[in-house]
Design a protein around this motif. Structure first.
Motif, PDB file in Angstrom:
ATOM      1  N   GLN A  36      10.641  -6.980 -11.381  1.00  0.00           N
ATOM      2  CA  GLN A  36       9.707  -8.087 -11.176  1.00  0.00           C
ATOM      3  C   GLN A  36       8.343  -7.577 -10.716  1.00  0.00           C
ATOM      4  O   GLN A  36       7.301  -8.032 -11.183  1.00  0.00           O
ATOM      5  N   TYR A  37       8.372  -6.632  -9.787  1.00  0.00           N
ATOM      6  CA  TYR A  37       7.112  -6.050  -9.294  1.00  0.00           C
ATOM      7  C   TYR A  37       6.350  -5.368 -10.432  1.00  0.00           C
ATOM      8  O   TYR A  37       5.134  -5.551 -10.579  1.00  0.00           O
ATOM      9  N   LYS A  88      14.061  -2.850  -2.949  1.00  0.00           N
ATOM     10  CA  LYS A  88      14.480  -1.701  -3.743  1.00  0.00           C
ATOM     11  C   LYS A  88      15.573  -2.026  -4.762  1.00  0.00           C
ATOM     12  O   LYS A  88      16.017  -1.137  -5.470  1.00  0.00           O
ATOM     13  N   ASP A  89      16.050  -3.278  -4.839  1.00  0.00           N
ATOM     14  CA  ASP A  89      17.047  -3.592  -5.848  1.00  0.00           C
ATOM     15  C   ASP A  89      16.379  -3.625  -7.218  1.00  0.00           C
ATOM     16  O   ASP A  89      15.169  -3.836  -7.343  1.00  0.00           O
ATOM     17  N   TRP A  90      17.156  -3.424  -8.260  1.00  0.00           N
ATOM     18  CA  TRP A  90      16.592  -3.206  -9.595  1.00  0.00           C
ATOM     19  C   TRP A  90      15.891  -4.443 -10.141  1.00  0.00           C
ATOM     20  O   TRP A  90      14.931  -4.327 -10.901  1.00  0.00           O
ATOM     21  N   ASP A 144      10.212 -16.281 -13.710  1.00  0.00           N
ATOM     22  CA  ASP A 144       9.234 -16.291 -12.625  1.00  0.00           C
ATOM     23  C   ASP A 144       9.330 -14.970 -11.874  1.00  0.00           C
ATOM     24  O   ASP A 144      10.176 -14.803 -10.988  1.00  0.00           O
ATOM     25  N   SER A 145       8.472 -14.029 -12.252  1.00  0.00           N
ATOM     26  CA  SER A 145       8.538 -12.693 -11.655  1.00  0.00           C
ATOM     27  C   SER A 145       8.089 -12.686 -10.202  1.00  0.00           C
ATOM     28  O   SER A 145       8.295 -11.701  -9.494  1.00  0.00           O
ATOM     29  N   ASP A 146       7.483 -13.785  -9.754  1.00  0.00           N
ATOM     30  CA  ASP A 146       7.016 -13.856  -8.373  1.00  0.00           C
ATOM     31  C   ASP A 146       8.043 -14.492  -7.448  1.00  0.00           C
ATOM     32  O   ASP A 146       7.829 -14.590  -6.235  1.00  0.00           O
ATOM     33  N   LYS A 147       9.162 -14.931  -8.027  1.00  0.00           N
ATOM     34  CA  LYS A 147      10.180 -15.620  -7.252  1.00  0.00           C
ATOM     35  C   LYS A 147      11.268 -14.646  -6.829  1.00  0.00           C
ATOM     36  O   LYS A 147      11.842 -13.939  -7.661  1.00  0.00           O
TER      37      LYS A 147
END
Length: 618
Positions: free
Chosen positions: A129-130, A122-124, A180-183
């Motif tokens: 990223q999600y 839940k952090d921004w 890297d949005s998956d990291k």
């Protein structure tokens, strides 16, 4: 004069050196507002969401020495969305090319379609990223644009080597999350917050806000352009302010303390009474335009020179005449996605003060012109040939019958008669006029909106009376869901005469605009007409609103559902409005081709009959 010149030159010089934006490549929200709305809905976003200007928010991140001297980079406009609106910056000039700045608007719009509440963390940072991963997975065609934006933005972010240890760790985590949005990253907060990330959405409204912004106008129906002074005033009004609440100042403090940096901005106490209905303090308005933020406080003091007025119903002896006990009307709740059965109570009414009257003298010349235009639509008597029975023989078909008989090709049921009949237009029209309290506003020194609506009803009735078309006139207003007022001005079976003109003359503004209930009842009246075409003309000056949660998206969604219900029953709803903000919500309510905005309200009486002529000429 020399000091002013030197100061102005120094200000321009230092600001230009400190400013890292690209004014020559700026893209304004007004240029892309409609495109952003269409793009949002094309990607599957909710149709009722509006695109509006974001507010200025303070930035507490580290600034360069030049930025501090110039007094810039201390504010930014975060992009964010809530249940009803998508807030985007007034303008974007972050990148050296217009295309990149435009792409950022589109990227933020696409990002807002994704529901960040589905993110595990839940952090921004994790939520953005999600949303980034989901957006690129669903619409991979956006990846080239996003990659260009990402590379351009990473070049602008500060180098962690030049930051303190805590701030460097913080900045490194953000850059890793961007690349890297998956990291998964863990943000360690430092003494100062990080620089804003314009490629991400703010997780929530940055500040409670107050706004007097007016959405941009789109010249579509009216050809008259606004003057430069009017446009200048609108640009001033589009500036949004941050707001906060505090205790009411007593004005008795003998000392005033301040910090030196507050000299770069200023604030002022201006008493503006928002609880009264009339408070036209021009000085207060000018003060508000110059202030960086607006602070409000509740004044507990009473005054002896005011009379408290409540928007309540008048006594039954003075109110209009109620017909019947009221009708139950359904209402749509978009949050629960269900129809609330018998949620509203509609009161059919007639004006108590209506007395038979003639057409006003000021409209005589215009009425004569309108009648001549509409007389071409008046039913004509024409001969109908090839009838089985009629008033006389159809000579052409009778000769053909005799010829066929001589050759032995006779059919006993050959129609050989003709008859003179009236060629009537097979349509019914119900005009539903908004009579809410907002129609009491003045459009110039001589007339109000309600006066323009009244004249429109006169000329519209005169035009349709000339054609012989079946039509009805009704008005509506509301006080809450239990009191929706539906005025009978003229029913379908009534003749247009002095009594009807008296009811038109008696229309008065009052209360609110619960449009959904009024449309449903008008649709029911129209659906009973035995005609092939059924037109529902809605004349209004603003968006749906009422007490008890009907303000905002709730009213918009209920009205839209009422319009869809009408279309399913074979009724064609069409909205005529003078609301300058109509472009923001009417396409969603009625469709892009089922409404028209008349920017000059004074021209409504002249244009309404012509609009009806255009809608029914086929």
């Amino acid at each position: 004069m020399l000091e002013e010149f030197v100061g102005e030159t120094w200000h321009k010089f230092i600001t230009k050196r400190a400013d890292k934006s690209y004014p020559e490549a700026v893209v304004h929200l007004d240029e892309v507002r409609r495109t952003a709305g269409i793009f949002f809905r094309a990607l599957g976003g909710e149709g009722g969401l509006r695109v509006e200007n974001a507010t200025d928010s303070e930035v507490h991140a580290k600034r360069t020495i030049l930025q501090r001297i110039a007094g810039i980079a201390d504010k930014t406009q975060y992009a964010w969305r809530d249940e009803e609106t998508l807030r985007l910056p007034d303008s974007i000039a972050l990148f050296p090319t217009r295309q990149l700045n435009l792409d950022l608007y589109l990227w933020l719009t696409a990002l807002s379609v994704i529901d960040s509440n589905n993110a595990t963390a839940k952090d921004w940072i994790s939520r953005n990223q999600y949303c980034t991963l989901s957006t690129l997975a669903i619409w991979p065609g956006l990846k080239p644009r996003y990659d260009n934006l990402l590379q351009a933005h990473l070049q602008q972010r500060p180098d962690p080597k030049h930051l303190s240890k805590g701030e460097a760790n913080q900045e490194t985590a953000i850059q890793n999350a961007l690349m890297d949005s998956d990291k998964a990253v863990q943000l360690q907060y430092a003494k100062r917050p990080p620089q804003p990330v314009p490629l991400w959405l703010h997780p929530s409204p940055p500040e409670e806000e107050f706004s007097n912004s007016i959405p941009p106008q789109d010249p579509d129906f009216d050809e008259a352009a606004q003057s430069k002074e009017q446009k200048k005033d609108q640009e001033k009004q589009q500036k949004r302010k941050q707001g906060k609440r505090t205790e009411m100042p007593d004005g008795n403090s003998g000392l005033m303390s301040f910090r030196l940096e507050s000299l770069w901005s200023w604030a002022e106490y201006s008493k503006v009474d928002r609880t009264s209905t009339e408070d036209d303090d021009d000085n207060a308005m000018r003060t508000a335009e110059d202030m960086d933020s607006i602070t409000v406080a509740q004044d507990s003091k009473t005054t002896s020179s005011k009379i408290k007025l409540d928007l309540d119903l008048p006594s039954s002896n003075y109110d209009d005449i109620v017909l019947g006990e009221g009708l139950p009307i359904d209402e749509w709740d978009y949050k629960q996605q269900r129809m609330q059965k018998d949620h509203c109570r509609l009161q059919t009414m007639v004006s108590r003060d209506a007395i038979p009257t003639e057409l006003p003298e000021r409209l005589r010349a215009q009425t004569h012109k309108v009648r001549r235009q509409f007389e071409v639509l008046k039913p004509q008597r024409v001969w109908k040939n090839r009838q089985n029975d009629g008033t006389e023989l159809d000579l052409e078909n009778y000769v053909n019958y005799l010829t066929d008989r001589k050759h032995g090709h006779v059919q006993s049921d050959t129609p050989v008669y003709r008859e003179l009949r009236n060629q009537n237009r097979d349509l019914s029209c119900l005009l539903l006029a908004d009579l809410s309290l907002s129609t009491d506003a003045h459009i110039n020194n001589d007339s109000r909106v309600i006066d323009v609506i009244r004249d429109s009803l006169y000329l519209f009735s005169e035009a349709l009376h000339a054609t012989g078309d079946r039509f009805a006139l009704h008005g509506f207003s509301s006080r809450n869901r239990n009191h929706v007022r539906f005025y009978n001005i003229k029913d379908f079976d009534e003749n247009y005469n002095d009594e009807v003109r008296g009811h038109i003359d008696a229309v008065r503004p009052g209360y609110y605009t619960r449009m959904g209930a009024a449309i449903r009842h008008a649709t029911e009246q129209l659906s009973k007409q035995a005609t092939s075409q059924k037109l529902l003309l809605i004349l209004t000056d603003g968006k749906p609103n009422d007490l008890d949660k009907y303000e905002g998206r709730y009213g918009i969604e209920d009205t839209r559902m009422a319009v869809l219900e009408a279309e399913k029953l074979g009724v064609r709803p069409f909205c005529v409005t003078i609301d300058e903000q109509a472009e923001d919500y009417l396409p969603y309510l009625f469709g892009s081709r089922s409404f028209v905005l008349i920017r000059n309200a004074a021209e409504l009486p002249k244009k309404l009959p012509l609009l009806y002529l255009r809608l029914t000429k086929n």
